[in-house]
Every structure is written in C-alpha cells, then in structure tokens.
Scaffold this motif. Structure first.
Motif, short mmCIF file in Angstrom:
data_model
loop_
_atom_site.label_atom_id
_atom_site.label_comp_id
_atom_site.label_asym_id
_atom_site.label_seq_id
_atom_site.Cartn_x
_atom_site.Cartn_y
_atom_site.Cartn_z
N UNK A 291 -3.15 14.40 -14.11
CA UNK A 291 -2.87 13.23 -13.28
C UNK A 291 -1.38 13.14 -12.99
N UNK A 292 -0.54 13.43 -13.99
CA UNK A 292 0.91 13.42 -13.77
C UNK A 292 1.30 14.43 -12.71
N UNK A 293 0.71 15.64 -12.77
CA UNK A 293 1.03 16.67 -11.77
C UNK A 293 0.55 16.24 -10.38
N UNK A 294 -0.63 15.67 -10.32
CA UNK A 294 -1.16 15.23 -9.03
C UNK A 294 -0.30 14.11 -8.43
N UNK A 295 0.12 13.18 -9.26
CA UNK A 295 0.99 12.10 -8.79
C UNK A 295 2.33 12.66 -8.32
N UNK A 296 2.88 13.63 -9.04
CA UNK A 296 4.14 14.26 -8.62
C UNK A 296 3.95 14.97 -7.28
N UNK A 297 2.80 15.60 -7.10
CA UNK A 297 2.50 16.28 -5.84
C UNK A 297 2.45 15.29 -4.68
N UNK A 298 1.85 14.14 -4.92
CA UNK A 298 1.78 13.12 -3.88
C UNK A 298 3.17 12.59 -3.56
N UNK A 299 4.00 12.43 -4.56
CA UNK A 299 5.37 11.95 -4.33
C UNK A 299 6.16 12.98 -3.50
N UNK A 300 5.93 14.27 -3.75
CA UNK A 300 6.59 15.30 -2.93
C UNK A 300 6.09 15.23 -1.49
N UNK A 301 4.80 15.01 -1.32
CA UNK A 301 4.25 14.88 0.03
C UNK A 301 4.87 13.67 0.74
N UNK A 302 5.07 12.58 0.02
CA UNK A 302 5.70 11.39 0.61
C UNK A 302 7.14 11.69 1.01
N UNK A 303 7.83 12.49 0.22
CA UNK A 303 9.21 12.86 0.59
C UNK A 303 9.22 13.70 1.87
N UNK A 304 8.28 14.63 1.98
CA UNK A 304 8.18 15.44 3.21
C UNK A 304 7.87 14.53 4.40
N UNK A 305 6.96 13.57 4.20
CA UNK A 305 6.65 12.63 5.28
C UNK A 305 7.87 11.81 5.67
N UNK A 306 8.69 11.43 4.71
CA UNK A 306 9.91 10.67 5.01
C UNK A 306 10.85 11.49 5.88
N UNK A 307 11.03 12.76 5.54
CA UNK A 307 11.90 13.63 6.34
C UNK A 307 11.33 13.79 7.75
N UNK A 308 10.02 14.01 7.84
CA UNK A 308 9.40 14.14 9.16
C UNK A 308 9.51 12.85 9.97
N UNK A 309 9.40 11.72 9.29
CA UNK A 309 9.50 10.44 10.00
C UNK A 309 10.90 10.24 10.55
N UNK A 310 11.92 10.67 9.82
CA UNK A 310 13.30 10.57 10.34
C UNK A 310 13.43 11.43 11.60
N UNK A 311 12.81 12.61 11.59
CA UNK A 311 12.84 13.46 12.78
C UNK A 311 12.13 12.77 13.94
N UNK A 312 10.99 12.15 13.68
CA UNK A 312 10.25 11.43 14.71
C UNK A 312 11.08 10.28 15.26
N UNK A 313 11.79 9.59 14.38
CA UNK A 313 12.64 8.48 14.83
C UNK A 313 13.72 8.99 15.79
N UNK A 314 14.37 10.09 15.44
CA UNK A 314 15.42 10.62 16.32
C UNK A 314 14.84 11.12 17.63
N UNK A 315 13.64 11.75 17.58
CA UNK A 315 12.99 12.15 18.83
C UNK A 315 12.63 10.92 19.66
#
Length: 162
Positions: free
Chosen positions: A21-45
């Motif tokens: 469960x700790x690994x899965x939660x860490x994986x989800x947090x990494x996915x959220x970080x990737x989404x944050x970076x992508x969202x910043x790109x979407x904002x600039x576009x």
C-alpha cells in the motif's frame, strides 16, 4: 481468519503501513506530480491560445474592433486558463495534504459551469438546457457555500474560549 479469532481489527493506519500500500500510494503521488507538470504546460499553452485568439480577432477587418462574439471567444479562452489553474491548485493541494479539498473542487466545477454560461449561445440551445445549467450553477453555489460555512463553524469550535 486469524484476525477474527483474536478479535483484532486492522485500523486504517495498519492498512497504510503495509509495504504494498505504501508503494502504491507513492506511485499515485508520482503520477500526481507528473499531472502537475503537464497542467503547467497546459496553462502556458492556454495563455498562448488567449494571445492567439485575441490577436486573430483584433487583426481582422475592421481592425481593433471586437464584436460580442469575439469578446465571448476571448472570455472563453481566459476562463479555460483559469479553470486549468484551479485544476493545478487541486493537484497541489492533494500533493501537500494527501487529500482533496471539496471546496476547491467545487470552486473549480463552479468556474467551469460559469464559463459555459458565459460562452453559451442562447439562440442555439433549448430552454431545458438553460434551466438545467442554471440548476447546476445554483447547486454548486449552494454546495460551495455549505462547505465554507462548515469550515468556518469547525474553525470557530476549535478556537479556545478566552
């Protein structure tokens, strides 16, 4: 079945302490970080799109004059960027506190509905659609107000009496 025999019931913390469960939660947090970076790109576009829409509308003949439809198109582009910023705020709040804040989610949804209301062409949609959109906007406003009111009440209950 061992848990039932001893009367031991695992708590939520026990479940979160499991390695998988700790690994899965860490994986989800990494996915959220990737989404944050992508969202910043979407904002600039989106910002680039606002500039492009504004430029394309102003550079048409008659120059430097905007019609109502042009203004609505620019407002729609602005609102889309603001909604993307709100989604980014949702992601950041999830990363900071590992929970979604319902008031932020409701504010984002409310902004999206208001964007739709602003750019809606009332000549093209049925009255039922307009009523449904109004009901949705009202429901989101009430939900947002209720969450804010409950937050204020909770905060005032937590303050020590002087």
């Amino acid at each position: 079945m061992k848990d039932n025999e001893t009367g031991f019931k695992p708590t939520q913390q026990d479940v979160f302490d499991e390695p998988l469960v700790r690994r899965l939660r860490a994986s989800i947090r990494h996915a959220a970080r990737v989404l944050a970076v992508l969202m910043v790109m979407v904002i600039w576009w989106g910002v680039a799109d606002v500039v492009y829409v504004l430029y394309s509308r102003v550079s048409k003949h008659p120059y430097y004059l905007l019609e109502i439809s042009d203004i609505l198109a620019v407002f729609g582009a602005f609102m889309a960027v603001l909604i993307a910023i709100e989604v980014f705020v949702n992601i950041v709040s999830y990363l900071q506190e590992d929970a979604l804040h319902i008031d932020i989610v409701l504010a984002t949804a409310y902004m999206a509905v208001l964007r739709k209301i602003i750019i809606l062409d009332y000549k093209e949609v049925s009255p039922d659609y307009v009523y449904a959109t109004a009901a949705l906007a009202l429901a989101l406003a009430i939900g947002y107000w209720l969450t804010k009111t409950s937050h204020r009440e909770r905060a005032s209950n937590l303050k020590p009496n002087s």
